[in-house]
Design an enzyme around this catalytic site. Structure first.
Site, PDB file in Angstrom:
ATOM      1  N   CYS A 430       1.974  -6.218  -5.280  1.00  0.00           N
ATOM      2  CA  CYS A 430       3.396  -6.479  -5.543  1.00  0.00           C
ATOM      3  C   CYS A 430       3.688  -6.381  -7.039  1.00  0.00           C
ATOM      4  CB  CYS A 430       3.782  -7.860  -5.029  1.00  0.00           C
ATOM      5  SG  CYS A 430       3.829  -7.989  -3.240  1.00  0.00           S
ATOM      6  N   GLU A 432       0.991  -7.675  -9.500  1.00  0.00           N
ATOM      7  CA  GLU A 432      -0.174  -8.270 -10.126  1.00  0.00           C
ATOM      8  C   GLU A 432      -0.782  -7.376 -11.202  1.00  0.00           C
ATOM      9  OE1 GLU A 432       1.344  -9.006  -6.954  1.00  0.00           O
ATOM     10  OE2 GLU A 432      -0.488  -8.252  -6.049  1.00  0.00           O
TER      11      GLU A 432
END
Length: 786
Positions: A430, A432
């Site tokens: 997502c 990170e």
């Protein structure tokens, strides 16, 4: 797109996902043959070898990049060594109204008769739950936190340039050299290193053999092909697959095929959370593009067609189905491969090139859920780059997302990465952050900040389950000040973080012992040099992340308590608890005050935003720097995927006016509908969080299409993004859609089958989402002005 790409795209979109038993059967048969007879790394390597030698070869009509996860597009294997599906799981995934996977009678029978009996007591999931304490299990089932690795393997990582600079014959030489340097006299880990490196050698041969099988299959198809053009293409595919992955790629086409073989290898070896990622794709393949164009071996149109074919391959691969409650609640089956574009080069210069813009064109034209895409935006990147991305975003399907490349570098430097590794890193999954090709950065699970506050308000007891999950921090009715409440919350927070990390450390040891991944370890520095597995600390950097969820909700809740109980004394703590326990039944006047007349995060109001900073810092201090089992450290990031819906469902009413079981706030976004002063106020509030202390934050914004219909709207959005990043923001993404359109799609889903929205760190078809998640997106504030 041309006719070839149009057909490939259409076939990918129309393919029905199905459960493939092929991998599970090969793995089971291999374990039956070798389990207990060889070391665990060699067992895992022999398993990988068997899969690569036996899995079906699939060359789809007209495609130019070859290799599938299953027997054909949307064929989805299972991983019984990690978690073994029950027959009830198979029925649930087959019968689901949304995002179902076909399960044939044959597959169900093999699962029943062969797979389940063998793996009983052996899977990683069973080992985890067998070894966890009752304390951990109680917290897990109450929704204090989730655990990623109870059914998905570690492996949240991305590739770097070495994949394009070396073939697996080159990797074999490096492995042999590392083997030759083992000190059997003085190194007490010499045997473990030997077995790990032997396993890597087996995996090199396995992936080379896989390429040869595709070469032979393409040649055989060519011999039967009557169409001269397709015959020539198949012969070219055969030639390419005879060269890569054994050798380093020589052309643009070979570079893409090389990556794809590696990708299939990683996701076949295990089911990593999240999928393997191509890293800085535009920068990695640009030299091949430049060379082929300059030498006249390829046109720009041919390069673009190859990239489009490459995009289709990602979309052919839904994520493996989950099990149990997670299967029932899961709102997505995207595999979270995330392609980075732009950003910086290793020397700190602008990383945007011609392929960067070609990638953006492909994103725009293909309009696929997978792969996910983002741009890495540095101050050194031109506005033209950002503006091209915004022209795609305005079309309303949530891609690409936008990351602050300069903040990403700062985050990685703060964690101890070298400047070159930081600049060549980026974002996967997502949001990170990691050092591509050099780091194992593992997501361990989501953490429910609001549940901790609820337990604090009940002196260690979870009012939903009536179990004492926390410690006794005092009856909140006796707290004289807001600061006393916050001290009690901090003690509970540390208590639950201790439980979470103790559990994760045990899980890391389980994976080290039982589930090494020698193939993935080959392509991550410095696993070969160290003679250590990716799951055992072999990578150059090793980070474990805990994801905080619901920062907007807990901020508004605490702001309401501070104002109404302590500052203005509108009601007592005893009365507040009575109101919350009743879920506001008979107290609509109090709920109205909480919603409409208390400070809210997202409105550039320091009363609320200062509380957000306190909670954030408490979470950070509780986690950051804690030592994991791989020689690295724990860090935090702030994202939920869809877990904010689940976490809300296990939570009672909250003092911000939220009713029991309703979703929490998403990412670091404000509570849905509570930001009242436009997007500028939102980014001012969000920027007060110290993003550099994290490994990623996720900010969602929703705009009406009207706002971006002309160039002035695009310019305004450009300035909004640049301003947020100058203030230190990590990430921002946009839904450009009217709430009314979404409501219509709820009523008439058959008319809106292709409606795509940004959910959290990914996009999905709106009509595939469950009702709770659909409503959460509808309720997000819809900005119609800057």
């Amino acid at each position: 797109m041309n006719e070839r790409v149009r057909l490939l795209r259409e076939n990918s979109l129309n393919a029905q996902p199905f459960m493939s038993i092929e991998r599970a059967k090969i793995v089971t048969d291999t374990y039956k043959e070798y389990y207990g007879k060889v070391s665990t790394p060699v067992l895992r390597a022999l398993t990988f070898k068997a899969i690569m030698e036996k899995k079906a070869i699939c060359i789809n009509e007209g495609e130019l990049i070859v290799g599938e996860r299953g027997e054909k597009p949307k064929g989805t294997p299972t991983y019984p060594e990690v978690c073994c599906h029950t027959l009830e799981d198979l029925k649930m995934i087959n019968d689901r109204e949304k995002i179902s996977f076909q399960v044939s009678e044959e597959v169900a029978n093999i699962q029943k008769e062969e797979i389940i009996p063998f793996w009983k007591g052996k899977s990683i999931r069973e080992k985890i739950f067998d070894q966890m304490t009752d304390e951990w299990k109680d917290c897990y089932f109450a929704g204090v936190f989730t655990e990623f690795m109870e059914q998905r393997a570690p492996g949240h990582t991305a590739g770097d340039g070495k994949i394009y600079e070396k073939g697996f014959l080159d990797f074999k030489e490096e492995i042999k050299e590392s083997l030759s340097k083992i000190d059997y006299f003085n190194d007490d880990s010499s045997y473990e290193k030997q077995e790990q490196l032997k396993a890597m050698l087996i995996c090199c041969d396995a992936i080379i053999e896989y390429g040869k099988r595709y070469s032979e299959a393409a040649k055989a198809l060519a011999e039967k092909e009557f169409n001269a053009k397709r015959k020539e293409e198949l012969l070219k595919i055969s030639e390419i697959c005879s060269h890569v992955p054994a050798n380093k790629p020589r052309s643009f086409w070979e570079a893409l095929q090389m990556y794809w073989f590696v990708h299939v290898g990683v996701i076949t070896e295990l089911n990593p959370w999240d999928s393997f990622n191509p890293g800085r794709l535009d920068q990695h393949i640009y030299p091949f593009y430049k060379k082929d164009i300059e030498e006249g071996k390829m046109t720009e149109e041919e390069a673009k067609e190859l990239l489009q074919c490459f995009w289709v391959k990602f979309n052919n691969h839904p994520a493996p189905p989950k099990v149990g409650v997670t299967l029932k609640e899961s709102g997505t089956y995207t595999d979270f491969a995330n392609i980075n574009s732009g950003g910086l080069k290793a020397d700190g210069s602008d990383g945007v090139n011609d392929v960067t813009y070609m990638v953006l064109d492909v994103i725009d034209e293909m309009r696929l859920l997978q792969p996910s895409s983002n741009i890495q935006l540095s101050q050194k990147n031109p506005d033209r780059f950002l503006k091209r991305a915004l022209h795609i975003i305005k079309k309303g399907w949530g891609q690409p997302s936008i990351f602050n490349a300069d903040a990403v570098v700062e985050e990685l430097l703060r964690q101890g990465k070298s400047i070159e590794d930081a600049r060549c890193g980026g974002n996967s999954g997502c949001v990170e952050t990691g050092a591509f090709g050099k780091e194992a950065y593992i997501l361990t699970g989501y953490f429910n900040l609001n549940k901790v506050l609820e337990i604090t308000l009940h002196n260690g007891v979870d009012p939903v389950t009536s179990k004492k999950l926390g410690i006794e921090t005092g009856d909140p009715r006796e707290f004289k000040t807001f600061e006393e409440l916050m001290k009690a919350f901090e003690k509970q927070l540390n208590h639950f973080i201790d439980i979470k990390i103790r559990g994760n450390n045990m899980i890391e040891k389980i994976y080290q012992k039982y589930m090494p991944c020698p193939f993935l370890s080959i392509i991550i520095d410095d696993c070969i040099k160290n003679g250590m597995d990716y799951n055992a600390g072999g990578a150059r950097y090793n980070t474990s992340y805990i994801q905080g969820v619901g920062i907007g909700t807990i901020t508004d809740t605490l702001a309401s308590i501070k104002q109404n109980v302590y500052d203005e004394k509108y009601l007592s703590m005893d009365k507040l608890l009575e109101v919350l326990d009743s879920d506001f039944a008979g107290y609509e006047d109090i709920r109205s005050r909480f919603i409409n007349h208390t400070p809210k995060y997202g409105n550039d109001d320091d009363y609320a935003d200062d509380i957000m900073k306190v909670v954030f810092d408490m979470f950070y201090e509780s986690v950051n720097g804690r030592v994991n089992m791989k020689g690295g450290q724990y860090r935090i990031n702030m994202l939920p995927t869809t877990c904010h819906v689940y976490f809300g469902s296990v939570l009672g009413a909250t003092a911000d006016g939220r009713k029991a079981k309703e979703p929490l706030s998403e990412g670091i976004s404000p509570v849905q509908g509570r930001d009242q002063y436009g997007p500028t106020a939102v980014i001012k509030s969000a920027s007060k969080m110290d993003h550099i202390k994290t490994g990623g934050t996720l900010l969602n914004q929703k705009f009406t299409p009207r706002l971006l219909e002309d160039e002035q709207g695009i310019d305004n959005l450009l300035h909004l993004v640049r301003a947020y990043f100058k203030m230190g923001g990590h990430h921002i993404q946009f839904n450009v859609v009217n709430a009314e359109t979404l409501k219509e799609a709820q009523k008439y889903p058959e008319k809106y089958k292709d409606l795509i929205v940004r959910v959290a760190g990914y996009s999905d078809y709106f009509c595939d989402l469950n009702t709770e998640l659909q409503n959460e997106i509808i309720n997000r504030t819809e900005h119609d002005s800057f």
